[in-house]
Scaffold this motif. Structure first.
Motif, mmCIF file in Angstrom:
data_model
loop_
_atom_site.group_PDB
_atom_site.id
_atom_site.type_symbol
_atom_site.label_atom_id
_atom_site.label_comp_id
_atom_site.label_asym_id
_atom_site.label_seq_id
_atom_site.Cartn_x
_atom_site.Cartn_y
_atom_site.Cartn_z
ATOM 1 N N GLU A 1 0.848 -1.182 0.000
ATOM 2 C CA GLU A 1 0.000 0.000 0.000
ATOM 3 C C GLU A 1 0.888 1.238 0.000
ATOM 4 O OE1 GLU A 1 -2.744 -0.325 3.285
ATOM 5 O OE2 GLU A 1 -4.219 -1.219 1.944
ATOM 6 N N VAL A 2 0.563 2.192 -0.872
ATOM 7 C CA VAL A 2 1.361 3.402 -1.003
ATOM 8 C C VAL A 2 0.444 4.622 -1.090
ATOM 9 C CG1 VAL A 2 3.335 2.305 -2.141
ATOM 10 C CG2 VAL A 2 1.466 3.161 -3.523
ATOM 11 N N TYR A 3 0.952 5.743 -0.593
ATOM 12 C CA TYR A 3 0.259 7.010 -0.766
ATOM 13 C C TYR A 3 0.706 7.613 -2.089
ATOM 14 C CZ TYR A 3 -1.577 6.949 3.944
ATOM 15 O OH TYR A 3 -2.272 6.607 5.073
ATOM 16 N N VAL A 4 -0.257 8.080 -2.861
ATOM 17 C CA VAL A 4 0.023 8.681 -4.161
ATOM 18 C C VAL A 4 -0.832 9.928 -4.328
ATOM 19 C CG1 VAL A 4 0.707 6.544 -5.324
ATOM 20 C CG2 VAL A 4 -1.691 7.183 -5.270
ATOM 21 N N LYS A 5 -0.321 10.850 -5.122
ATOM 22 C CA LYS A 5 -1.071 12.062 -5.434
ATOM 23 C C LYS A 5 -1.493 11.988 -6.891
ATOM 24 C CE LYS A 5 -0.438 16.653 -4.201
ATOM 25 N NZ LYS A 5 0.407 17.860 -4.090
ATOM 26 N N CYS A 6 -2.734 12.322 -7.158
ATOM 27 C CA CYS A 6 -3.221 12.375 -8.540
ATOM 28 C C CYS A 6 -2.653 13.651 -9.174
ATOM 29 C CB CYS A 6 -4.742 12.394 -8.569
ATOM 30 S SG CYS A 6 -5.421 12.518 -10.232
ATOM 31 N N ILE A 7 -1.854 13.478 -10.228
ATOM 32 C CA ILE A 7 -1.246 14.642 -10.879
ATOM 33 C C ILE A 7 -1.857 14.916 -12.250
ATOM 34 C CG2 ILE A 7 0.917 14.529 -9.615
ATOM 35 C CD1 ILE A 7 2.155 13.146 -12.080
ATOM 36 N N GLY A 8 -2.798 14.073 -12.642
ATOM 37 C CA GLY A 8 -3.463 14.323 -13.906
ATOM 38 C C GLY A 8 -4.371 13.185 -14.321
ATOM 39 N N VAL A 9 -5.377 13.555 -15.125
ATOM 40 C CA VAL A 9 -6.257 12.570 -15.728
ATOM 41 C C VAL A 9 -6.305 12.907 -17.211
ATOM 42 C CG1 VAL A 9 -8.565 11.579 -15.784
ATOM 43 C CG2 VAL A 9 -7.617 12.368 -13.606
ATOM 44 N N ASP A 10 -5.835 11.977 -18.046
ATOM 45 C CA ASP A 10 -5.822 12.202 -19.485
ATOM 46 C C ASP A 10 -7.249 12.245 -20.026
ATOM 47 O OD1 ASP A 10 -3.098 12.092 -19.247
ATOM 48 O OD2 ASP A 10 -2.897 10.091 -20.131
ATOM 49 N N LYS A 11 -7.406 12.764 -21.239
ATOM 50 C CA LYS A 11 -8.743 12.864 -21.834
ATOM 51 C C LYS A 11 -9.383 11.505 -22.060
ATOM 52 C CE LYS A 11 -6.609 13.482 -26.319
ATOM 53 N NZ LYS A 11 -6.273 14.464 -27.313
ATOM 54 N N ASP A 12 -8.561 10.448 -22.137
ATOM 55 C CA ASP A 12 -9.122 9.099 -22.280
ATOM 56 C C ASP A 12 -9.297 8.404 -20.929
ATOM 57 O OD1 ASP A 12 -6.377 9.037 -22.064
ATOM 58 O OD2 ASP A 12 -6.083 7.407 -23.490
ATOM 59 N N GLY A 13 -9.153 9.154 -19.830
ATOM 60 C CA GLY A 13 -9.446 8.629 -18.501
ATOM 61 C C GLY A 13 -8.288 7.993 -17.755
ATOM 62 N N LYS A 14 -7.098 7.985 -18.340
ATOM 63 C CA LYS A 14 -5.941 7.408 -17.654
ATOM 64 C C LYS A 14 -5.497 8.327 -16.517
ATOM 65 C CE LYS A 14 -4.254 4.906 -21.649
ATOM 66 N NZ LYS A 14 -3.194 4.800 -22.641
ATOM 67 N N ILE A 15 -5.310 7.726 -15.340
ATOM 68 C CA ILE A 15 -4.953 8.490 -14.147
ATOM 69 C C ILE A 15 -3.444 8.447 -13.942
ATOM 70 C CG2 ILE A 15 -5.264 8.669 -11.652
ATOM 71 C CD1 ILE A 15 -7.985 7.206 -12.096
ATOM 72 N N ARG A 16 -2.830 9.635 -13.859
ATOM 73 C CA ARG A 16 -1.391 9.744 -13.604
ATOM 74 C C ARG A 16 -1.169 10.046 -12.136
ATOM 75 N NH1 ARG A 16 1.307 13.830 -16.264
ATOM 76 N NH2 ARG A 16 -0.570 15.079 -16.256
ATOM 77 N N LEU A 17 -0.278 9.277 -11.513
ATOM 78 C CA LEU A 17 -0.037 9.379 -10.083
ATOM 79 C C LEU A 17 1.415 9.714 -9.787
ATOM 80 C CD1 LEU A 17 -1.928 6.118 -9.089
ATOM 81 C CD2 LEU A 17 -2.811 8.454 -8.968
ATOM 82 N N SER A 18 1.649 10.279 -8.593
ATOM 83 C CA SER A 18 3.011 10.576 -8.155
ATOM 84 C C SER A 18 3.180 10.175 -6.696
ATOM 85 C CB SER A 18 3.320 12.063 -8.314
ATOM 86 O OG SER A 18 4.597 12.356 -7.755
ATOM 87 N N ARG A 19 4.060 9.254 -6.436
ATOM 88 C CA ARG A 19 4.433 8.895 -5.063
ATOM 89 C C ARG A 19 5.370 9.967 -4.509
ATOM 90 N NH1 ARG A 19 8.831 6.165 -2.949
ATOM 91 N NH2 ARG A 19 8.454 5.185 -0.926
ATOM 92 N N ARG A 20 6.234 10.489 -5.369
ATOM 93 C CA ARG A 20 7.208 11.515 -4.984
ATOM 94 C C ARG A 20 6.490 12.742 -4.405
ATOM 95 N NH1 ARG A 20 8.977 15.722 -8.104
ATOM 96 N NH2 ARG A 20 8.032 14.803 -9.935
ATOM 97 N N GLU A 21 5.457 13.228 -5.073
ATOM 98 C CA GLU A 21 4.725 14.399 -4.594
ATOM 99 C C GLU A 21 3.932 14.103 -3.334
ATOM 100 O OE1 GLU A 21 2.573 16.842 -7.324
ATOM 101 O OE2 GLU A 21 4.061 16.566 -8.911
ATOM 102 N N ALA A 22 3.383 12.887 -3.219
ATOM 103 C CA ALA A 22 2.649 12.513 -2.004
ATOM 104 C C ALA A 22 3.597 12.491 -0.800
ATOM 105 C CB ALA A 22 1.975 11.156 -2.176
#
Length: 78
Positions: free
Chosen positions: A53-74
């Motif tokens: 289990e990891v904490y992640v920050k949502c850094i973006g959602v592409d127009k096709d719905g793909k979720i980009r995450l960042s552990r570094r920012e979290a």
């Protein structure tokens, strides 16, 4: 998923370019290798393992719905 929000998720799969994280049932995002840590990561398994289990920050959602995450920012927000 809201951009800027921190979530707790479980790593479900690891590829050479990043780790896939399940944020909720049926909701998955990807942490690119460059977003795993504040230093260069050569082996993703050195930072996260499948099932962890990891904490992640949502850094973006592409127009096709793909979720980009960042552990570094979290981690920086903690």
């Amino acid at each position: 998923m809201r951009v800027g929000q921190v979530y707790l998720g479980r790593v479900t799969n690891i590829k050479a370019y990043g780790a896939f994280v399940e944020l909720a049932p049926g909701v998955n995002g990807m942490i690119h290798v460059s977003e795993l840590a504040d230093h260069r990561v050569s082996q993703i398994e050195d930072v996260v393992d499948v099932g962890e289990e990891v904490y992640v920050k949502c850094i973006g959602v592409d127009k096709d719905g793909k979720i980009r995450l960042s552990r570094r920012e979290a981690l920086a927000d903690a």
